[in-house]
Design an enzyme around this catalytic site. Structure first.
Site, PDB file in Angstrom:
ATOM      1  N   HIS A   1       0.827  -1.216   0.000  1.00  0.00           N
ATOM      2  CA  HIS A   1       0.000   0.000   0.000  1.00  0.00           C
ATOM      3  C   HIS A   1       0.859   1.262   0.000  1.00  0.00           C
ATOM      4  O   HIS A   1       1.246   1.759   1.052  1.00  0.00           O
ATOM      5  CB  HIS A   1      -0.907  -0.032   1.236  1.00  0.00           C
ATOM      6  CG  HIS A   1      -1.914   1.063   1.271  1.00  0.00           C
ATOM      7  ND1 HIS A   1      -3.018   1.008   2.074  1.00  0.00           N
ATOM      8  CD2 HIS A   1      -1.999   2.244   0.610  1.00  0.00           C
ATOM      9  CE1 HIS A   1      -3.749   2.111   1.913  1.00  0.00           C
ATOM     10  NE2 HIS A   1      -3.132   2.874   1.037  1.00  0.00           N
TER      11      HIS A   1
ATOM     12  N   HIS B   1       1.515   5.210  -2.205  1.00  0.00           N
ATOM     13  CA  HIS B   1       1.046   6.198  -3.177  1.00  0.00           C
ATOM     14  C   HIS B   1       2.261   6.798  -3.865  1.00  0.00           C
ATOM     15  O   HIS B   1       3.051   7.486  -3.218  1.00  0.00           O
ATOM     16  CB  HIS B   1       0.227   7.279  -2.479  1.00  0.00           C
ATOM     17  CG  HIS B   1      -1.006   6.732  -1.820  1.00  0.00           C
ATOM     18  ND1 HIS B   1      -2.221   6.663  -2.461  1.00  0.00           N
ATOM     19  CD2 HIS B   1      -1.207   6.173  -0.601  1.00  0.00           C
ATOM     20  CE1 HIS B   1      -3.119   6.100  -1.655  1.00  0.00           C
ATOM     21  NE2 HIS B   1      -2.523   5.790  -0.523  1.00  0.00           N
ATOM     22  N   LEU B   2       2.415   6.508  -5.141  1.00  0.00           N
ATOM     23  CA  LEU B   2       3.579   7.005  -5.877  1.00  0.00           C
ATOM     24  C   LEU B   2       3.248   8.254  -6.692  1.00  0.00           C
ATOM     25  O   LEU B   2       4.115   8.836  -7.318  1.00  0.00           O
ATOM     26  CB  LEU B   2       4.156   5.903  -6.768  1.00  0.00           C
ATOM     27  CG  LEU B   2       4.625   4.641  -6.006  1.00  0.00           C
ATOM     28  CD1 LEU B   2       5.187   3.602  -6.964  1.00  0.00           C
ATOM     29  CD2 LEU B   2       5.659   4.985  -4.937  1.00  0.00           C
ATOM     30  N   ARG B   3       1.987   8.674  -6.661  1.00  0.00           N
ATOM     31  CA  ARG B   3       1.528   9.979  -7.171  1.00  0.00           C
ATOM     32  C   ARG B   3       1.659  10.178  -8.673  1.00  0.00           C
ATOM     33  O   ARG B   3       1.425  11.292  -9.158  1.00  0.00           O
ATOM     34  CB  ARG B   3       2.258  11.126  -6.454  1.00  0.00           C
ATOM     35  CG  ARG B   3       2.102  11.120  -4.928  1.00  0.00           C
ATOM     36  CD  ARG B   3       0.672  11.192  -4.473  1.00  0.00           C
ATOM     37  NE  ARG B   3       0.560  11.466  -3.032  1.00  0.00           N
ATOM     38  CZ  ARG B   3      -0.500  11.147  -2.305  1.00  0.00           C
ATOM     39  NH1 ARG B   3      -1.527  10.528  -2.850  1.00  0.00           N
ATOM     40  NH2 ARG B   3      -0.550  11.438  -1.020  1.00  0.00           N
TER      41      ARG B   3
ATOM     42  N   ASN C   1      -5.345   5.953  -6.947  1.00  0.00           N
ATOM     43  CA  ASN C   1      -6.051   7.241  -6.795  1.00  0.00           C
ATOM     44  C   ASN C   1      -5.170   8.404  -7.235  1.00  0.00           C
ATOM     45  O   ASN C   1      -4.892   9.325  -6.488  1.00  0.00           O
ATOM     46  CB  ASN C   1      -6.549   7.436  -5.358  1.00  0.00           C
ATOM     47  CG  ASN C   1      -5.438   7.457  -4.330  1.00  0.00           C
ATOM     48  OD1 ASN C   1      -4.348   6.938  -4.581  1.00  0.00           O
ATOM     49  ND2 ASN C   1      -5.683   8.059  -3.177  1.00  0.00           N
TER      50      ASN C   1
ATOM     51  N   ASP D   1      -8.920   3.018  -2.945  1.00  0.00           N
ATOM     52  CA  ASP D   1      -8.244   3.598  -1.774  1.00  0.00           C
ATOM     53  C   ASP D   1      -8.266   5.126  -1.773  1.00  0.00           C
ATOM     54  O   ASP D   1      -8.051   5.774  -2.787  1.00  0.00           O
ATOM     55  CB  ASP D   1      -6.797   3.124  -1.698  1.00  0.00           C
ATOM     56  CG  ASP D   1      -6.100   3.701  -0.478  1.00  0.00           C
ATOM     57  OD1 ASP D   1      -6.736   3.741   0.589  1.00  0.00           O
ATOM     58  OD2 ASP D   1      -4.957   4.146  -0.606  1.00  0.00           O
TER      59      ASP D   1
ATOM     60  N   HIS E   1     -10.577   0.630   1.462  1.00  0.00           N
ATOM     61  CA  HIS E   1     -10.432   1.749   2.397  1.00  0.00           C
ATOM     62  C   HIS E   1     -11.816   1.898   3.031  1.00  0.00           C
ATOM     63  O   HIS E   1     -12.771   2.248   2.349  1.00  0.00           O
ATOM     64  CB  HIS E   1     -10.028   3.006   1.604  1.00  0.00           C
ATOM     65  CG  HIS E   1     -10.149   4.293   2.356  1.00  0.00           C
ATOM     66  ND1 HIS E   1      -9.075   5.118   2.566  1.00  0.00           N
ATOM     67  CD2 HIS E   1     -11.199   4.912   2.946  1.00  0.00           C
ATOM     68  CE1 HIS E   1      -9.465   6.199   3.248  1.00  0.00           C
ATOM     69  NE2 HIS E   1     -10.761   6.083   3.492  1.00  0.00           N
TER      70      HIS E   1
ATOM     71  N   HIS F   1      -5.250  -0.313   6.072  1.00  0.00           N
ATOM     72  CA  HIS F   1      -4.990   0.556   7.235  1.00  0.00           C
ATOM     73  C   HIS F   1      -6.073   0.534   8.320  1.00  0.00           C
ATOM     74  O   HIS F   1      -6.756   1.543   8.543  1.00  0.00           O
ATOM     75  CB  HIS F   1      -4.700   1.993   6.799  1.00  0.00           C
ATOM     76  CG  HIS F   1      -5.590   2.546   5.710  1.00  0.00           C
ATOM     77  ND1 HIS F   1      -6.956   2.510   5.762  1.00  0.00           N
ATOM     78  CD2 HIS F   1      -5.278   3.165   4.543  1.00  0.00           C
ATOM     79  CE1 HIS F   1      -7.448   3.077   4.678  1.00  0.00           C
ATOM     80  NE2 HIS F   1      -6.450   3.480   3.929  1.00  0.00           N
TER      81      HIS F   1
ATOM     82  N   ASP G   1       1.166   2.827   3.796  1.00  0.00           N
ATOM     83  CA  ASP G   1       0.259   3.834   3.228  1.00  0.00           C
ATOM     84  C   ASP G   1       1.052   5.125   2.938  1.00  0.00           C
ATOM     85  O   ASP G   1       0.547   6.244   3.137  1.00  0.00           O
ATOM     86  CB  ASP G   1      -0.922   4.112   4.179  1.00  0.00           C
ATOM     87  CG  ASP G   1      -2.004   4.971   3.524  1.00  0.00           C
ATOM     88  OD1 ASP G   1      -1.945   5.169   2.300  1.00  0.00           O
ATOM     89  OD2 ASP G   1      -2.898   5.443   4.252  1.00  0.00           O
TER      90      ASP G   1
HETATM   91 ZN   LIG Z   1      -3.857   4.864   0.962  1.00  0.00          ZN
END
Ligand SMILES: [Zn+2]
Length: 448
Positions: free
Chosen positions: A77, A79-81, A111, A169, A196, A249, A322
């Site tokens: 989990h 977030h690499l954006r 996301n 998520d 999520h 999470h 996360d």
């Molecule tokens: Zn997340």
């Protein structure tokens, strides 16, 4: 699935001899000093301490006396954006951050902007990762188009295009009928559904956990009910459809209870806990430091204890960061307006080791097991210290004391909730899929 779910940039195969290093691989049952020889990116031999010889001049020898060698960690989990928010993180910096934390693989959330909800976007991301990713990355796709919660994505097609699994998520799937249909498609195409959990009718407008601290600060709170009622509902749906469901999470006692109850009834459900929910509580929000603002918000001490117990007994199979980078100017806002999330890849091991292993709350073997546990949950190969396996390893100095963030971060962002914390346990070297992905600065100078 036809494609390899993990993608990374090409990199030279490692030739390394680690001498007299304490190998700990809980799943392989190894917990003793050994020599480990990596040749052409594969673990070629595991021998008695001091017993192995380098295979050629190109073999780098590392004295591992006093150091530990673990299977590389896997984070299900992060977030690499990319695409769309590369000012916070990109595939190169995010995977560099992962390597610095001892991770040999990560799973990226969809996301982004735009949302990863089409096979063409997934394909271009995988293509980008095959040029930029320092450690192998798996990509999840959205459950619903645009994360809007109404229309399912083309799940079968996304699976064909390499999606590890599906998640909205950052947002819940509030419509139970939509979630049920997603599980029915999952039966046909596979891939874990990761959730999520949050009921927006309960959480809306909240910036921290509803409780004594939010009341004192006068900040609108999110009740734990918001998460727990959704976990209970969705575990039931997973059981009804015999679907494979993963809860992201988790942050409260009642969610842990619902997960445990679902498992006891034979449901195919799993869960993760983050280092921040295992180590911090709503008390840490007192100073309104926006790096303490995340979703789900930090809970009560009893929640923290329940999460620790669940990690210990295996109800929660994995510790996931996360990792949620945000630019400095975005976090430098009043608490209520700041975006939610903390980075975590570079501090996860040291924070958990220092906060839970050294005080004797969890064993080192349990923590290492949970840091590699995300792989199986995402149907990825579990890193192992075994002859013939690709080298997915991390070398750690447990005694090395350092301050989180003292040398900056490999991540583009510095919104780490553990920033400034004095910790023990420093990752010195990470091998991911047979290649050296990270070398700690001082260690690199010393070794050379
Ligand atoms: Zn997340």
């Amino acid at each position: 699935m036809s494609l390899d779910p993990l993608v990374r940039a090409p990199s030279a195969d490692a030739d390394v001899l680690l001498r007299r290093v304490h190998v700990l691989d809980p799943r392989a049952g190894i917990d003793a000093p050994h020599d480990v020889l990596v040749r052409d990116g594969l673990i070629a031999a595991i021998g008695e301490p001091g017993g192995l010889q380098p295979t050629g001049e190109q073999t780098e020898e590392i004295d591992g006396t006093g150091l530990h060698l673990f299977p590389g960690f896997v984070d299900p989990h992060v977030h690499l954006r990319t695409p769309g928010q590369e000012h916070k993180e990109d595939l190169e910096t995010g995977t560099r951050s992962a390597a610095a934390g001892g991770y040999c693989a990560v799973v990226a959330m969809p996301n982004t902007s735009p949302v990863v909800d089409s096979s063409s976007l997934l394909g271009s991301l995988r293509d980008l990762a095959s040029r930029l990713a320092r450690v192998p990355v798996g990509f999840t796709a959205a459950i619903t188009r645009g994360l809007e919660g109404t229309h399912l994505t083309e799940m079968a097609e996304l699976r064909q295009a390499g999606a590890v699994g599906f998640t909205d998520d950052g947002r819940p799937v509030t419509d139970a009928g939509v979630l049920r249909k997603a599980l029915q498609y999952q039966r046909l195409c596979g891939g874990v559904i990761a959730l999520h959990e949050e009921d927006p009718s309960l959480s809306a407008g909240g910036a921290m956990r509803e409780g004594s601290v939010s009341a004192r600060l006068g900040i609108a709170g999110v009740p734990w009910l918001s998460e727990a009622t959704m976990v209970a509902r969705d575990a039931e749906i997973a059981g009804y459809e015999d679907g494979r469901m993963h809860f992201q999470h988790l942050s409260c006692v009642a969610s842990v209870d619902a997960l445990r109850a679902g498992k006891a009834r034979g449901f195919r459900v799993s869960g993760e806990a983050s280092p921040h929910h295992l180590l911090l509580t709503h008390d840490d929000v007192r100073d309104l430091d926006t790096s303490m603002k995340m979703n789900p918000p930090l809970g009560f001490e009893e929640d923290r204890q329940a999460l620790i117990d669940a990690v210990r007994d295996g109800t929660i199979e994995t510790i996931a960061t996360d990792h949620a980078p945000h630019a400095r100017h975005e976090k430098e806002l009043p608490f209520e307006q700041a975006p939610m999330g903390t980075t975590g890849l570079e501090s996860a091991f040291a924070a958990v080791y220092s906060g839970l292993v050294r005080p004797g709350v969890l064993s080192l073997a349990t923590v290492v097991d949970r840091l590699i546990g995300g792989a199986a949950l995402m149907e990825l190969p579990t890193p192992t210290v075994a002859v013939g396996a690709r080298a997915n390893l991390c070398l750690v100095d447990l005694e090395r004391e350092w301050t989180v963030g003292e040398d900056g971060y490999e991540s583009k962002s510095s919104n780490c909730c553990f920033h400034g914390r004095r910790v023990h346990g420093r990752v010195l070297l990470t091998l991911a899929d047979g290649s050296v992905a990270y070398r700690e600065r001082h260690f690199a100078v010393h070794a050379a």
